[in-house]
Motif scaffolding. Structure first.
Motif, short mmCIF file in Angstrom:
data_model
loop_
_atom_site.label_atom_id
_atom_site.label_comp_id
_atom_site.label_asym_id
_atom_site.label_seq_id
_atom_site.Cartn_x
_atom_site.Cartn_y
_atom_site.Cartn_z
N SER A 46 -4.29 -12.10 -19.22
CA SER A 46 -3.27 -13.14 -19.37
C SER A 46 -3.88 -14.54 -19.46
O SER A 46 -3.56 -15.30 -20.38
CB SER A 46 -2.31 -13.07 -18.18
OG SER A 46 -1.37 -14.11 -18.26
N CYS A 47 -4.79 -14.90 -18.55
CA CYS A 47 -5.36 -16.25 -18.56
C CYS A 47 -6.84 -16.22 -18.97
O CYS A 47 -7.46 -17.27 -19.12
CB CYS A 47 -5.20 -16.93 -17.21
SG CYS A 47 -6.28 -16.26 -15.92
N LEU A 48 -7.40 -15.03 -19.14
CA LEU A 48 -8.78 -14.78 -19.59
C LEU A 48 -9.86 -15.24 -18.61
O LEU A 48 -11.04 -15.27 -18.95
CB LEU A 48 -9.04 -15.41 -20.98
CG LEU A 48 -8.04 -15.06 -22.09
CD1 LEU A 48 -8.56 -15.59 -23.44
CD2 LEU A 48 -7.83 -13.56 -22.20
N HIS A 49 -9.47 -15.61 -17.38
CA HIS A 49 -10.47 -15.98 -16.38
C HIS A 49 -11.13 -14.74 -15.80
O HIS A 49 -10.58 -13.64 -15.85
CB HIS A 49 -9.86 -16.84 -15.28
CG HIS A 49 -9.68 -18.28 -15.69
ND1 HIS A 49 -8.69 -18.68 -16.57
CD2 HIS A 49 -10.38 -19.40 -15.37
CE1 HIS A 49 -8.79 -19.99 -16.76
NE2 HIS A 49 -9.80 -20.46 -16.05
N SER A 50 -12.32 -14.93 -15.23
CA SER A 50 -13.09 -13.83 -14.69
C SER A 50 -13.66 -14.23 -13.33
O SER A 50 -13.37 -15.32 -12.82
CB SER A 50 -14.21 -13.50 -15.69
OG SER A 50 -14.93 -12.37 -15.27
N LYS A 51 -14.44 -13.35 -12.75
CA LYS A 51 -15.06 -13.63 -11.45
C LYS A 51 -16.55 -13.36 -11.55
O LYS A 51 -16.97 -12.37 -12.16
CB LYS A 51 -14.41 -12.74 -10.39
CG LYS A 51 -14.74 -13.14 -8.96
CD LYS A 51 -14.02 -12.24 -7.98
CE LYS A 51 -14.43 -12.58 -6.56
NZ LYS A 51 -13.86 -11.67 -5.57
N ALA A 63 -24.33 -12.95 -5.69
CA ALA A 63 -23.74 -13.36 -4.42
C ALA A 63 -22.72 -14.48 -4.62
O ALA A 63 -22.06 -14.89 -3.68
CB ALA A 63 -24.85 -13.83 -3.47
N CYS A 64 -22.59 -14.97 -5.87
CA CYS A 64 -21.77 -16.16 -6.13
C CYS A 64 -20.28 -15.90 -5.87
O CYS A 64 -19.68 -16.52 -5.00
CB CYS A 64 -21.98 -16.66 -7.55
SG CYS A 64 -20.97 -18.10 -7.95
N GLY A 65 -19.67 -14.99 -6.66
CA GLY A 65 -18.27 -14.63 -6.45
C GLY A 65 -17.24 -15.68 -6.83
O GLY A 65 -16.07 -15.53 -6.50
N SER A 66 -17.65 -16.74 -7.52
CA SER A 66 -16.71 -17.80 -7.88
C SER A 66 -15.90 -17.46 -9.12
O SER A 66 -16.13 -16.45 -9.77
CB SER A 66 -17.46 -19.11 -8.09
OG SER A 66 -17.29 -19.94 -6.98
N LYS A 67 -14.98 -18.37 -9.48
CA LYS A 67 -14.17 -18.19 -10.68
C LYS A 67 -15.00 -18.51 -11.91
O LYS A 67 -15.85 -19.40 -11.88
CB LYS A 67 -12.97 -19.14 -10.65
CG LYS A 67 -12.02 -18.86 -9.51
CD LYS A 67 -11.11 -20.04 -9.26
CE LYS A 67 -10.30 -19.80 -7.98
NZ LYS A 67 -9.56 -20.98 -7.55
N MET A 68 -14.73 -17.77 -13.01
CA MET A 68 -15.40 -18.06 -14.28
C MET A 68 -14.35 -18.40 -15.33
O MET A 68 -13.39 -17.64 -15.53
CB MET A 68 -16.24 -16.85 -14.73
CG MET A 68 -17.33 -16.48 -13.74
SD MET A 68 -18.56 -15.33 -14.42
CE MET A 68 -19.68 -16.43 -15.29
N HIS A 85 -17.89 -16.84 -20.83
CA HIS A 85 -17.38 -17.39 -19.57
C HIS A 85 -18.45 -18.25 -18.91
O HIS A 85 -19.64 -17.96 -19.03
CB HIS A 85 -17.02 -16.26 -18.59
CG HIS A 85 -15.74 -15.55 -18.90
ND1 HIS A 85 -15.70 -14.34 -19.53
CD2 HIS A 85 -14.45 -15.90 -18.65
CE1 HIS A 85 -14.44 -13.96 -19.67
NE2 HIS A 85 -13.65 -14.89 -19.15
N ARG A 86 -17.99 -19.32 -18.21
CA ARG A 86 -18.93 -20.11 -17.40
C ARG A 86 -18.42 -20.20 -15.97
O ARG A 86 -17.26 -20.50 -15.73
CB ARG A 86 -19.12 -21.52 -17.95
CG ARG A 86 -20.12 -22.31 -17.07
CD ARG A 86 -20.57 -23.60 -17.73
NE ARG A 86 -19.43 -24.41 -18.09
CZ ARG A 86 -19.47 -25.33 -19.06
NH1 ARG A 86 -20.57 -25.55 -19.71
NH2 ARG A 86 -18.41 -26.04 -19.33
N CYS A 87 -19.33 -19.92 -15.02
CA CYS A 87 -18.98 -19.98 -13.60
C CYS A 87 -18.73 -21.43 -13.20
O CYS A 87 -19.54 -22.31 -13.48
CB CYS A 87 -20.11 -19.39 -12.76
SG CYS A 87 -19.76 -19.45 -11.00
N VAL A 88 -17.57 -21.68 -12.54
CA VAL A 88 -17.23 -23.06 -12.17
C VAL A 88 -18.13 -23.58 -11.05
O VAL A 88 -18.25 -24.78 -10.85
CB VAL A 88 -15.74 -23.18 -11.73
CG1 VAL A 88 -14.81 -22.82 -12.87
CG2 VAL A 88 -15.45 -22.33 -10.52
N ARG A 89 -18.80 -22.66 -10.33
CA ARG A 89 -19.63 -23.10 -9.21
C ARG A 89 -21.11 -23.24 -9.60
O ARG A 89 -21.74 -24.25 -9.34
CB ARG A 89 -19.48 -22.10 -8.04
CG ARG A 89 -20.22 -22.53 -6.78
CD ARG A 89 -19.97 -21.55 -5.65
NE ARG A 89 -21.11 -21.58 -4.75
CZ ARG A 89 -22.12 -20.73 -4.86
NH1 ARG A 89 -22.11 -19.79 -5.79
NH2 ARG A 89 -23.13 -20.80 -4.04
#
Ligand SMILES: [Zn+2]
Ligand SMILES: [Zn+2]
Ligand SMILES: [Zn+2]
Ligand SMILES: [Zn+2]
Lengths: 128, 142
Positions: A46-51, A63-68, A85-89
């Protein structure tokens, strides 16, 4: 691992994932972990975000686990579309295939975005 | 605990910096150039609009030299990185997504003021190419 073992391993994974769901880290939607073509989903349709769960550089789990966030569409030589995708963290980048039920509007918006904001006047190209 | 009183006495004694014979100094042969792994062009590292050039302005090819941090030059791969795609930053600036042809790693890099417009436009138009999902989707919605 032999190809027979690998096939068995894959079918076991698919069987387990049939009833598996995950909750989107961005929009909260509950989605089935299995895409329509039977592969394992890595992003919300739906929003195409990942983890960020896999380490692309060293391999194995991250170990990151942030939103992508989805940032670009890449077209392979086969014509298939990939989502970058790019990790926001931690800024790590990943590339994953588009699913048939991915949100077409967001895909299209990403695909045309560079043309909507060119860094030079497009008139320079005449009838391109 | 470090004893600061001792170094305090040296504070005013300025020692001139020793001359360093570094490889990236101005006098070195081709110190500010690299040869493109894609088109073999000799490229100057100085690029308009960026602090450091990391891809060829002619064909956009790069080299896999950085590890996790842009500019750290800690990667041992040294594979050829080809321009795969474009992304637009929130401030509107175009970034090239490079992918290493040896190990598959991805990186995002700012475009330079003298990058060749033609390969950039080819990248921008790639999703809209004939037979692509985009062009068929556009045709059905029009
Ligand atoms: Zn979502
Ligand atoms: Zn991360
Ligand atoms: Zn080149
Ligand atoms: Zn590499």
């Amino acid at each position: 691992m032999s190809s027979d073992n690998l096939a068995h391993h894959q079918s076991t994974i698919n069987h387990v994932l049939n009833t598996d769901t995950f909750s989107c880290v961005w929009c909260g939607l509950t989605v089935s972990a299995q895409a329509p073509d039977g592969t394992r989903r890595n992003h919300c349709p739906s929003c195409l975000h990942s983890k960020h769960v896999m380490d692309q550089i060293e391999g194995g789990p991250s170990a990151c686990g942030s939103k992508m966030s989805p940032i670009a569409i890449a077209v392979l030589r086969t014509g298939d579309w990939m989502i970058i995708h790019r990790c926001v963290r931690c800024d790590e980048l990943t590339s994953n295939p588009v699913s048939t039920d991915d949100n077409q509007l967001i895909l299209m918006r990403m695909a045309v975005r560079p043309l909507a904001q060119p860094p030079f006047p497009l008139e320079a190209f005449g009838t391109l | 605990m470090p004893r600061r009183t001792q170094s305090g006495g040296r504070k005013n004694r300025h020692r001139p910096q020793r001359y360093k014979d570094v490889l990236h100094g101005n006098g070195g042969h081709r110190a500010n150039d690299f040869r493109c792994a894609g088109c073999r062009l000799d490229v100057s590292l100085v690029a308009p609009g960026t602090a450091h050039r990391n891809h060829c302005p002619n064909c956009l090819t790069s080299l896999h030299v950085d590890h996790r941090i842009p500019g750290d030059r800690a990667s041992t791969c040294h594979g050829r990185m080809e321009a795969l795609s474009l992304t637009v930053r929130p401030d509107g600036e175009w970034m090239i997504i490079h992918q290493c042809q040896s190990c598959g790693e991805l990186s995002a890099n700012r475009i330079a003021g003298d990058d060749n417009m033609l390969p950039l436009m080819r990248l921008a138009l790639r999703p809209l190419g004939a037979g692509s999902i985009a062009s068929s989707a556009l045709l059905t919605t029009l």
